[in-house]
Motif scaffolding. Structure first.
Motif: not given
Length: 464
Positions: A373-384
């Motif tokens: 989950t933490a990794t996805l949120l890190l990657v998802g930062a650019s998506f956001f």
């Protein structure tokens, strides 16, 4: 759509220029109540799910299936009624009181007319879910919920039309206060109808759906009353000749709104496919993806509010033929969006592990899911960041009635870039769930870049 753009391209003499600082203030004044209203809507949905959760896992699963059927149907009307905001904003900028009234009127008629065929999908939800291979018990439970939800489509869309008109005349506070009052009322009514309190019948999932419908009806009536009797809305006589359907303006509403609906469906389809891709990877991937997506959905209300404000501000400038102001409104919205979204992104990155532990706990058994989950949120930062920027620029383009190319760009960004890249990275590059989110980030950046270029091109064309 460019015919409309070119029609407004002639500069209007004597319009005083807006200062950049004033544009920031006015955009924020619109955006903040819009953000909070959207967060209020999320709060009501979350409350519903929390109440339904007390009925057990089967009820929660059925509600999730029901929302899938409901949302696909509801989105068709959402785009049409969302088009009231740019039409009314342009009329407000031009000082055309009659056109403000007409824009609301066609929005209300569109809400009613589109809701009638739209109700067929929720009312036959069980058959649809069975055809999609869902379990009979889950499909039957989902139908109970949908039987209560379906009747609230028309008032929900009517409220969106009224909210668009109110925002277009620089008064977005009324829908916010209505939503704030609706949150506790919704919670009490959902709980009472599910469990049969205060002499009400015990209706279970049907009661949860019926409560949502009653709240939708209440918010619509409240907004309608405010529009009819409270200044400044009453000065526009918004309900005058309400029985007449303005077919020429209705066609324009459909031309602007239908591409919005299909763009939303393309986005919704992408995220639905993401859940399927995660299911092919692992159970932990599904769980981590769902939490990361929920966090993103809540934070998305911030750029969504700024995007809605951009529609109004650009629409105002477009209506008064102020092409310098139009470009300024788009620029300010983009800068505000980047600033807000960047700050939120930093907060997500710093707190990504705590967010995972909040949902999955601190046990050794959940450590791997928390890490993912933490990794996805890190990657998802650019998506956001990319997703927020495309929302804001899409809102700016709505302000000049340019929605068809937005639909084309959504198809390119989401389905020609995001999905294929996500598939390749997840299953052929061995990145799994992380690869899916990287693909989505790349696709969203492509979509946002296309929208920025489109807005700059049209703004330059209008100014020239």
């Amino acid at each position: 759509m460019l015919d409309t753009v070119q029609h407004h391209a002639q500069p209007q003499a004597g319009v005083p220029p807006n200062h950049l600082a004033e544009e920031f203030v006015e955009t924020l004044r619109l955006a903040v109540p819009m953000m909070l209203t959207q967060l209020g809507q999320i709060a009501m949905i979350t409350t519903d799910l929390a109440m339904i959760g007390r009925l057990g896992e089967d009820a929660v699963a059925a509600a999730a299936l029901a929302h899938t059927v409901y949302f696909v149907s509801f989105t068709f009307g959402l785009g049409l009624t969302s088009a009231v905001a740019p039409l009314a904003a342009q009329a407000f900028g031009a000082g055309d009181v009659r056109l403000i009234r007409r824009s609301l009127r066609v929005g209300l008629w569109a809400a009613l007319l589109i809701s009638l065929p739209m109700m067929a999908s929720p009312l036959y939800g069980e058959q649809i879910l069975l055809a999609l291979g869902q379990m009979p018990q889950s499909a039957a439970l989902a139908q109970h919920y949908l039987n209560g939800l379906a009747w609230g489509i028309a008032p929900a869309l009517g409220f969106i039309a009224l909210r668009g008109m109110m925002s277009a005349v620089n008064r977005p506070q009324a829908p916010l206060w209505i939503t704030v009052v609706a949150i506790p009322v919704n919670a009490a009514l959902v709980y009472a109808l599910i469990h049969g309190l205060f002499g009400l019948p015990e209706l279970g999932l049907f009661g949860a759906g019926l409560a949502t419908t009653l709240v939708n009806l209440g918010t619509f009536i409240a907004a309608l009353a405010i529009a009819a009797w409270r200044k400044p809305f009453a000065d526009y006589h918004p309900l005058a000749r309400l029985w007449r359907i303005d077919w020429p303006l209705m066609r324009q509403l459909v031309a602007v709104g239908a591409p919005i609906s299909f763009s939303l469906l393309l986005e919704y389809g992408l995220f639905s496919s993401a859940a399927l891709l995660m299911g092919l990877i692992s159970t932990a991937a599904i769980a981590a993806h769902q939490i990361a997506l929920q966090v993103t959905a809540v934070l998305f209300m911030v750029p969504l509010g700024i995007g809605m404000a951009a529609t109004v501000r650009v629409g105002h400038a477009f209506g008064r033929n102020d092409m310098v102001g139009l470009r300024r409104a788009g620029l300010v919205a983009a800068v505000l969006g980047i600033a807000f979204v960047s700050a939120l992104t930093v907060a997500i990155i710093l707190g990504r592990y705590e967010i995972g532990r909040l949902f999955f706990g601190r046990s050794e058994a959940s450590a791997a899911t928390v890490e993912l989950t933490a990794t996805l949120l890190l990657v998802g930062a650019s998506f956001f960041i990319a997703d927020g920027l495309q929302t804001i620029m899409g809102g700016a383009l709505r302000g000049i009635n340019d929605t068809r190319m937005t639909l084309v760009f959504a198809a390119i960004g989401y389905w020609c870039v995001a999905f294929p890249v996500a598939w390749v990275l997840a299953f052929h590059a061995g990145l799994g769930a992380v690869g899916v989110w990287i693909g989505f980030s790349i696709g969203s950046f492509v979509y946002a870049a296309l929208l920025i270029l489109r807005f700059r091109m049209l703004a330059r064309k209008l100014a020239g």
